[in-house]
Design an enzyme around this catalytic site. Structure first.
Site, short mmCIF file in Angstrom:
data_model
loop_
_atom_site.label_atom_id
_atom_site.label_comp_id
_atom_site.label_asym_id
_atom_site.label_seq_id
_atom_site.Cartn_x
_atom_site.Cartn_y
_atom_site.Cartn_z
N ASP A 160 25.94 -37.28 -71.62
CA ASP A 160 26.64 -36.21 -70.54
C ASP A 160 27.97 -36.81 -70.19
O ASP A 160 28.39 -35.98 -69.63
CB ASP A 160 25.57 -36.03 -69.39
CG ASP A 160 24.36 -35.24 -69.75
OD1 ASP A 160 24.42 -34.42 -70.53
OD2 ASP A 160 23.33 -35.86 -69.44
N ASP A 161 28.42 -38.14 -70.44
CA ASP A 161 29.64 -38.47 -70.14
C ASP A 161 30.81 -37.75 -70.97
O ASP A 161 30.88 -37.84 -71.90
CB ASP A 161 29.74 -39.99 -70.44
CG ASP A 161 30.84 -40.73 -69.67
OD1 ASP A 161 30.61 -41.15 -68.71
OD2 ASP A 161 31.90 -40.52 -70.33
N PHE A 162 31.72 -37.17 -70.19
CA PHE A 162 32.89 -36.53 -70.59
C PHE A 162 33.58 -37.51 -71.45
O PHE A 162 34.03 -37.09 -72.63
CB PHE A 162 33.79 -35.87 -69.38
CG PHE A 162 35.19 -35.46 -70.38
CD1 PHE A 162 34.85 -33.96 -70.63
CD2 PHE A 162 36.05 -36.01 -70.41
CE1 PHE A 162 36.23 -33.40 -71.19
CE2 PHE A 162 37.41 -35.33 -70.80
CZ PHE A 162 37.56 -34.18 -71.16
#
Length: 217
Positions: A160-162
């Site tokens: 989920d980390d951009f």
């Protein structure tokens, strides 16, 4: 950083270099520079709450005031934080929501839901995530950062980390960033060193455009 940890990172680089794109990232950025902090999980989570929605300098200032509230240079323990009046914690610069979260972390630390480093060594990655996301203000991403940067877990991929997703887009030359579901599937090739792969993808996300165009000879 301990020698065994450095050896594990070297093994990770050799494994990841089987992927041509990762091999180029390793050539550009050198050996993985991932380092682990010696904080307890309780301290790491409390610091993570302080940093939420703030830049690093502002968060560090608030954390300094927070520690100073307890009249000691050491980080305050969970019993001290739980006993502190909310207004006292607010005076350090925390919002009401962050005070509630910090007190909930302390409460769960005293209840042993937040494990010590020693106990964490006997728990699996998903077990730790499941225990900690029940705490106010603590989401899966926060726990994944704890697993990577505090506990040194080698196989965490924060899908989920951009930055990780953007790093994949830039490094692999895709038009769009992969969805979390797609990145989880794509990351299977990097097991059992997905934390190190994430470190290189963060590097890729921060590369200037002209550097990204270069290819090693």
């Amino acid at each position: 950083m301990s020698d065994p940890f450095r050896a594990r990172l070297a093994s990770a680089d050799r494994h990841l270099a089987r992927d041509p794109v990762m091999r180029r990232l390793i050539a550009r950025h050198g050996p993985c520079g991932l380092e682990c902090r010696r904080w307890s999980p309780y301290e790491a989570l409390t610091r993570a709450i302080a940093h939420q929605q703030l830049n690093g300098r502002a968060a560090q200032t608030i954390l300094g005031r927070f520690v100073a509230l307890f009249g000691d240079r050491r980080f305050p323990g969970p019993a001290e934080v739980l006993a502190a009046h909310p207004a006292r914690l607010r005076s350090a610069g925390f919002s009401r929501a962050k005070v509630r979260a910090i007190k909930d972390i302390a409460r769960h630390a005293l209840a042993r839901t937040v494990p010590t480093r020693r106990l964490a060594g006997r728990l699996g990655d998903e077990e730790i995530i499941e225990r900690l996301v029940a705490i106010r203000g603590v989401g899966r991403w926060t726990v994944e950062m704890l697993l990577i940067f505090t506990l040194g877990r080698p196989d965490i991929l924060p899908v989920d980390d951009f930055g990780v997703r953007e790093g994949y887009r830039r490094a692999y030359g895709t038009r769009l960033r992969p969805t979390p579901k797609a990145l989880r599937r794509l990351g299977e090739r990097w097991k059992p060193y997905r934390s190190v792969a994430a470190w290189y993808l963060w590097r890729a996300a921060s590369e200037p455009r002209e550097v990204r165009k270069k290819r090693p000879v």
